[in-house]
Enzyme design. Sequence first.
Site, PDB file in Angstrom:
ATOM      1  CG  ASN A 207      24.741 -18.569 -40.037  1.00  0.00           C
ATOM      2  OD1 ASN A 207      23.552 -18.671 -39.754  1.00  0.00           O
ATOM      3  ND2 ASN A 207      25.654 -18.230 -39.140  1.00  0.00           N
ATOM      4  CG  ASP A 276      33.302 -21.227 -36.587  1.00  0.00           C
ATOM      5  OD1 ASP A 276      32.876 -21.180 -35.424  1.00  0.00           O
ATOM      6  OD2 ASP A 276      33.090 -22.172 -37.368  1.00  0.00           O
ATOM      7  N   PRO A 306      35.508 -15.549 -30.671  1.00  0.00           N
ATOM      8  CG  PRO A 306      34.526 -14.253 -29.005  1.00  0.00           C
ATOM      9  CD  PRO A 306      35.054 -14.183 -30.407  1.00  0.00           C
ATOM     10  CG  ASP A 307      33.883 -22.313 -29.125  1.00  0.00           C
ATOM     11  OD1 ASP A 307      32.763 -22.274 -28.561  1.00  0.00           O
ATOM     12  OD2 ASP A 307      34.271 -23.279 -29.800  1.00  0.00           O
ATOM     13  CB  ILE A 308      29.838 -18.149 -27.117  1.00  0.00           C
ATOM     14  CG1 ILE A 308      30.146 -17.011 -28.090  1.00  0.00           C
ATOM     15  CG2 ILE A 308      29.064 -17.637 -25.902  1.00  0.00           C
ATOM     16  CD1 ILE A 308      28.925 -16.422 -28.780  1.00  0.00           C
ATOM     17  CG  PHE A 324      22.203 -27.158 -31.136  1.00  0.00           C
ATOM     18  CD1 PHE A 324      21.863 -26.787 -29.841  1.00  0.00           C
ATOM     19  CD2 PHE A 324      21.231 -27.719 -31.948  1.00  0.00           C
ATOM     20  CE1 PHE A 324      20.576 -26.967 -29.370  1.00  0.00           C
ATOM     21  CE2 PHE A 324      19.940 -27.899 -31.492  1.00  0.00           C
ATOM     22  CZ  PHE A 324      19.607 -27.525 -30.199  1.00  0.00           C
ATOM     23  CE  LYS A 342      32.382 -26.145 -30.156  1.00  0.00           C
ATOM     24  NZ  LYS A 342      32.183 -24.792 -30.621  1.00  0.00           N
TER      25      LYS A 342
HETATM   26  N1  CTP Z   1      29.592 -21.968 -30.979  1.00  0.00           N
HETATM   27  C1  CTP Z   1      29.899 -20.925 -30.146  1.00  0.00           C
HETATM   28  N2  CTP Z   1      30.782 -19.978 -30.548  1.00  0.00           N
HETATM   29  C2  CTP Z   1      31.398 -20.076 -31.738  1.00  0.00           C
HETATM   30  C3  CTP Z   1      31.098 -21.153 -32.608  1.00  0.00           C
HETATM   31  C4  CTP Z   1      30.181 -22.085 -32.187  1.00  0.00           C
HETATM   32  O1  CTP Z   1      29.346 -20.841 -29.049  1.00  0.00           O
HETATM   33  N3  CTP Z   1      32.265 -19.154 -32.093  1.00  0.00           N
HETATM   34  C5  CTP Z   1      28.644 -22.992 -30.507  1.00  0.00           C
HETATM   35  C6  CTP Z   1      27.369 -23.132 -31.315  1.00  0.00           C
HETATM   36  O2  CTP Z   1      26.353 -22.299 -30.780  1.00  0.00           O
HETATM   37  C7  CTP Z   1      27.043 -24.605 -31.133  1.00  0.00           C
HETATM   38  C8  CTP Z   1      28.398 -25.255 -31.015  1.00  0.00           C
HETATM   39  O3  CTP Z   1      29.294 -24.222 -30.619  1.00  0.00           O
HETATM   40  O4  CTP Z   1      26.329 -24.845 -29.937  1.00  0.00           O
HETATM   41  C9  CTP Z   1      28.948 -25.925 -32.245  1.00  0.00           C
HETATM   42  O5  CTP Z   1      28.872 -25.082 -33.353  1.00  0.00           O
HETATM   43  P1  CTP Z   1      29.357 -25.613 -34.773  1.00  0.00           P
HETATM   44  O6  CTP Z   1      29.212 -24.512 -35.755  1.00  0.00           O
HETATM   45  O7  CTP Z   1      28.720 -26.928 -35.064  1.00  0.00           O
HETATM   46  O8  CTP Z   1      30.876 -25.970 -34.505  1.00  0.00           O
HETATM   47  P2  CTP Z   1      32.160 -25.124 -34.481  1.00  0.00           P
HETATM   48  O9  CTP Z   1      32.624 -25.002 -33.073  1.00  0.00           O
HETATM   49  O10 CTP Z   1      31.975 -23.846 -35.212  1.00  0.00           O
HETATM   50  O11 CTP Z   1      33.193 -26.091 -35.247  1.00  0.00           O
HETATM   51  P3  CTP Z   1      33.248 -26.456 -36.828  1.00  0.00           P
HETATM   52  O12 CTP Z   1      32.793 -25.237 -37.566  1.00  0.00           O
HETATM   53  O13 CTP Z   1      34.663 -26.786 -37.039  1.00  0.00           O
HETATM   54  O14 CTP Z   1      32.345 -27.638 -37.038  1.00  0.00           O
END
Ligand code: CTP
Length: 403
Positions: A207, A276, A306-308, A324, A342
């Site tokens: 990205n 994601d 995984p959503d860290i 963020f 979150k």
């Molecule tokens: N984040 C994370 N792990 C992921 C995706 C996101 O830790 N797999 C964290 C990012 O570092 C940021 C926050 O989650 O602090 C939000 O990221 P963002 O891209 O805005 O949101 P998403 O959770 O990806 O949701 P969406 O794409 O639906 O807006």
Amino acid sequence: MEARRILLIATSGIAAYKVPDLVRQLQRAGHEVRCALTPTASRFVSRLALQTLTGATVRQDLFDPSEEGEIDHIRLADWAELVIVAPATANTLAGMAHGLAENLVGAVLLATEAPVLAAPAMNVNMWNHPATQANLETLRGRGVRFVGPGVGELACGWEGQGRMSDPSEIVAEAGLLLGSQSLAGETVLVTAGGTAEPIDAVRTITNRSSGKMGFALAEEAARRGARVCLVAGLTALETPAGVKRLDVESALEMRNAVMQELPDATIVIKAAAVADFRPEFPEEAKIKKESLDSQEGITLKLVTNPDILAEVCAQKGDRTVVGFAAESGDVVPAALRKLERKGCDLLVANDISRDDAGFNVDTNAVYLLSRGGEVEEVPLLSKHEVARQILDRVEKMRSERSR
Ligand code: CTP
């Protein structure tokens, strides 16, 4: 306040006559002061006067063997815990913005890792000139702090903005910059940059994140005395001074690095743009065209990463966790939902549809959202200034919690 080492640089403006007073006031505040001058500044302030007040050689000539023998310009740059440029002329600010090292002062300003505070002084039209304003913007974006200039009668006969701030204001601003070891004892874990998800041996899905916001946060946290670990995805940025850096590429690698560092962290800031999704089965070799049916193209199956941030929040304990949000459209309601989902303490929301904020630019305009629905709008500022405001807020939250 603890005695600190301040290098005071005077440049050739009429306001340089106030520099001996500034030296005295800094000394009265307990600091050790050394002075350096641009080649013509000694027409406005006496070198001998500054040498007498500071008890040290006043450096002016980059190529003078006796001056260099006493303290060379790199040692002088390293010695300083704070550099003050007062008065800062339009010419010196332009040189700083462009990284010129044509004289001793320029070389020291390039070499130093200390914070820099500048007190501009010049004619009002020179101040307002787009060239000067563009230079100021560049310098602010790199973390240079400014005090003044004030508005009033100018030595050139004009009225307007351009007066150097009074020495007492400069001393107060220096105190703020030096006094803020406010994160001493904290361990801050920052993630920054984008991730790259492998498709095959040479191709990735990534990205537009530059990492600038996360790097500015790591730098500012280190400046405030924290131990800082920076987990960096794809970025071309240099590691900030005093920061431990772990380089990763994919979201899975970032997750592992974060989880490894999490036990030591008291503050976690997730500024990284994490993908994601990732290709389910990345090829170990390069995918060759002839191995494909060229009419059909290629279909990649993506699986969820995984959503860290959510994982960190699930084991938050006493930590303060900052997330963020990259949003377009209705930024605040979407970000409030994300904060809830979150479970972090503070969410920094960017409007990625703006050209001057968010991805890959030096400025940012954000909303700070906290638990309980409080929303604060931070106007367009350099990412360094936004980093300061985020950390001010984190500090406030931590001190309120410990009360
Ligand atoms: N984040 C994370 N792990 C992921 C995706 C996101 O830790 N797999 C964290 C990012 O570092 C940021 C926050 O989650 O602090 C939000 O990221 P963002 O891209 O805005 O949101 P998403 O959770 O990806 O949701 P969406 O794409 O639906 O807006």
